[in-house]
Motif scaffolding. Structure first.
Motif, PDB file in Angstrom:
ATOM      1  N   THR A   1      -3.692   5.857   5.923  1.00 48.57           N
ATOM      2  CA  THR A   1      -4.465   6.963   5.356  1.00 48.57           C
ATOM      3  C   THR A   1      -3.858   7.296   3.996  1.00 48.57           C
ATOM      4  OG1 THR A   1      -3.035   8.536   6.499  1.00 48.57           O
ATOM      5  CG2 THR A   1      -5.123   7.994   7.574  1.00 48.57           C
ATOM      6  N   LYS A   2      -4.456   8.238   3.288  1.00 49.96           N
ATOM      7  CA  LYS A   2      -3.849   8.692   2.045  1.00 49.96           C
ATOM      8  C   LYS A   2      -2.434   9.189   2.326  1.00 49.96           C
ATOM      9  CE  LYS A   2      -7.713   9.762  -0.995  1.00 49.96           C
ATOM     10  NZ  LYS A   2      -7.140   9.040  -2.146  1.00 49.96           N
ATOM     11  N   LYS A   3      -1.569   9.090   1.329  1.00 47.62           N
ATOM     12  CA  LYS A   3      -0.146   9.353   1.520  1.00 47.62           C
ATOM     13  C   LYS A   3       0.123  10.712   2.152  1.00 47.62           C
ATOM     14  CE  LYS A   3       4.089   7.838   0.865  1.00 47.62           C
ATOM     15  NZ  LYS A   3       4.557   6.578   1.470  1.00 47.62           N
ATOM     16  N   GLU A   4      -0.633  11.715   1.740  1.00 48.51           N
ATOM     17  CA  GLU A   4      -0.386  13.073   2.240  1.00 48.51           C
ATOM     18  C   GLU A   4      -1.051  13.344   3.581  1.00 48.51           C
ATOM     19  OE1 GLU A   4      -4.278  13.382  -0.068  1.00 48.51           O
ATOM     20  OE2 GLU A   4      -2.389  12.250  -0.215  1.00 48.51           O
ATOM     21  N   VAL A   5      -1.787  12.360   4.095  1.00 44.78           N
ATOM     22  CA  VAL A   5      -2.568  12.576   5.316  1.00 44.78           C
ATOM     23  C   VAL A   5      -1.754  12.225   6.552  1.00 44.78           C
ATOM     24  CG1 VAL A   5      -4.554  11.800   6.656  1.00 44.78           C
ATOM     25  CG2 VAL A   5      -4.815  12.312   4.241  1.00 44.78           C
ATOM     26  N   THR A   6      -1.349  13.269   7.262  1.00 42.76           N
ATOM     27  CA  THR A   6      -0.700  13.139   8.558  1.00 42.76           C
ATOM     28  C   THR A   6      -1.207  14.286   9.421  1.00 42.76           C
ATOM     29  OG1 THR A   6       1.171  14.535   7.886  1.00 42.76           O
ATOM     30  CG2 THR A   6       1.411  12.150   7.560  1.00 42.76           C
ATOM     31  N   LYS A   7      -0.987  14.191  10.699  1.00 45.28           N
ATOM     32  CA  LYS A   7      -1.400  15.293  11.571  1.00 45.28           C
ATOM     33  C   LYS A   7      -0.706  16.590  11.170  1.00 45.28           C
ATOM     34  CE  LYS A   7      -2.645  12.751  15.791  1.00 45.28           C
ATOM     35  NZ  LYS A   7      -2.465  12.669  17.259  1.00 45.28           N
TER      36      LYS A   7
ATOM     37  N   LEU B   1       0.865  -1.193   0.000  1.00 47.22           N
ATOM     38  CA  LEU B   1       0.000   0.000   0.000  1.00 47.22           C
ATOM     39  C   LEU B   1       0.897   1.238   0.000  1.00 47.22           C
ATOM     40  CD1 LEU B   1      -2.722  -1.122   2.592  1.00 47.22           C
ATOM     41  CD2 LEU B   1      -2.874  -1.146   0.090  1.00 47.22           C
ATOM     42  N   HIS B   2       1.726   1.348  -1.020  1.00 49.19           N
ATOM     43  CA  HIS B   2       2.754   2.396  -1.065  1.00 49.19           C
ATOM     44  C   HIS B   2       2.173   3.797  -1.219  1.00 49.19           C
ATOM     45  CE1 HIS B   2       2.193   2.586  -5.443  1.00 49.19           C
ATOM     46  NE2 HIS B   2       2.129   1.268  -5.386  1.00 49.19           N
TER      47      HIS B   2
END
Length: 260
Positions: A180-186, A163-164
Motif C-alpha cells: 500500500t502507500k507508505k503511510e497506509v497501515t491499520k 517499491l520503497h
C-alpha cells in the motif's frame, strides 16, 4: 470495567470463523455492546465490498479496509489513499520484472477486487466473492492495495526495496505480501479515525491475529490477541483471549464487564 468507546476487530480468524461467519454468541454480545453505546468497527486487509459481504448483519459504524487505505465512518468515506493509474501499472510491471510474469496478484479499488487474469479460477477461495479477473498488463484502475504471491523470500525483499515508497507486510497465512502507500497501515488509519471522531486511542480495544495487526494492538488502549494469533502478535498484546472457534471475543467481553 475497561474504558472503551470502540471495539475494533480484524476479520479473518478474529471475528470470522473458518467458514467466514460470525458465531451467534459473538453476534449477540456485540449487539448488546451496541445497545450500551459502544461503537463496533472492523479493521481488515480485505477490500470493502468483500468485507461487508461477511459482516452485513453486524452493521459496523467504523470500517477500516484494504490494510488501512480506506476509512469509513457511519457510511461516509473520511479517508482514502489511492495510487494513480500510472503508479498502479508501474507497480504491476515492477512485480513481474522482479518476480516473473507468472506471479499472481490481486488489486483492491474502491469499487472492486481484481485477480490477475491467468490465475486459475478454481484456486480462488470462495470467501473472496465478487472477484473480477483482469489482464493486469493494461489495468485502468486506481489501486488502494496490491498483493503478490511470492514463494522466494529474497525476491520479496528485493521487491520491497524497489517499491520503497510502499508499505510492505507479509501475511502469516500463505506467501502473500501486501503493498500500500507508505503511510497506509491499520494503525495510521486508526489515528486518522481518532482525529476525525474525537475518540481517544486510549478508548479503543482492538482484536487481531496476524502480523499486520501488530501496530494496531500496540497503538490502541487495549490490544487483544486471539488464542490462535502469531507469537509475534501475542508478544505485543495487552491481553490474549480464546481463539475464534472458542468464541474468544464473546468470553472476553463477559470477563471484563464490557457487557454483563
Amino acid at each position: 470495567m475497561q474504558e472503551c468507546k470502540l471495539l475494533l476487530f480484524d476479520l479473518d480468524d478474529t471475528l470470522l470463523r473458518s467458514d467466514k461467519t460470525i458465531s451467534q454468541h459473538t453476534l449477540k454480545v456485540l449487539e448488546r455492546c451496541k445497545e450500551k453505546g459502544y461503537l463496533i468497527g472492523v479493521s481488515t486487509s480485505r477490500g470493502e465490498i468483500n468485507s461487508l459481504l461477511y459482516i452485513s448483519e453486524l452493521h459496523p459504524e467504523v470500517v477500516i479496509c484494504s490494510g488501512g487505505a480506506v476509512v469509513k465512518y457511519k457510511d461516509q468515506y473520511v479517508y482514502t489513499a489511492e495510487f494513480t493509474e500510472e503508479e498502479t501499472n508501474r507497480m504491476i510491471k515492477t512485480v513481474w520484472d522482479i518476480c516473473g510474469s507468472e506471479c499472481k496478484m490481486t488489486i483492491d479499488t474502491l469499487n472492486a477486487h481484481f485477480w490477475s487474469f491467468h490465475r486459475n479460477r478454481n484456486e480462488i477461495d470462495a470467501s473472496w466473492a465478487d472477484t473480477i479477473f483482469a489482464d493486469f498488463s493494461n489495468l485502468h484502475e486506481r489501486a488502494l492495495k496490491l498483493c503478490a504471491e511470492i514463494y522466494q523470500p529474497e525476491l520479496a525483499k528485493q521487491l520491497a526495496k524497489t517499491l520503497h515508497d510502499c508499505d510492505c507486510i507479509k501475511f502469516v497465512d500463505g506467501e502473500w505480501y501486501k503493498f500500500t502507500k507508505k503511510e497506509v497501515t491499520k494503525e495510521n488509519a486508526i489515528r486518522k479515525f481518532s482525529e476525525i471522531s474525537g475518540i481517544p486511542l486510549s478508548d479503543v480495544i482492538a482484536f487481531g491475529d496476524d502480523l499486520p495487526d501488530i501496530g494496531m494492538l500496540k497503538l490502541c488502549g487495549t490490544g487483544v490477541a486471539m488464542g490462535s494469533a502469531s507469537e509475534d502478535l501475542k508478544a505485543v498484546a495487552d491481553e490474549i483471549c480464546g481463539d475464534v472457534s472458542e468464541d474468544g471475543i464473546y468470553h472476553y467481553c463477559l470477563k471484563y464487564g464490557i457487557i454483563s
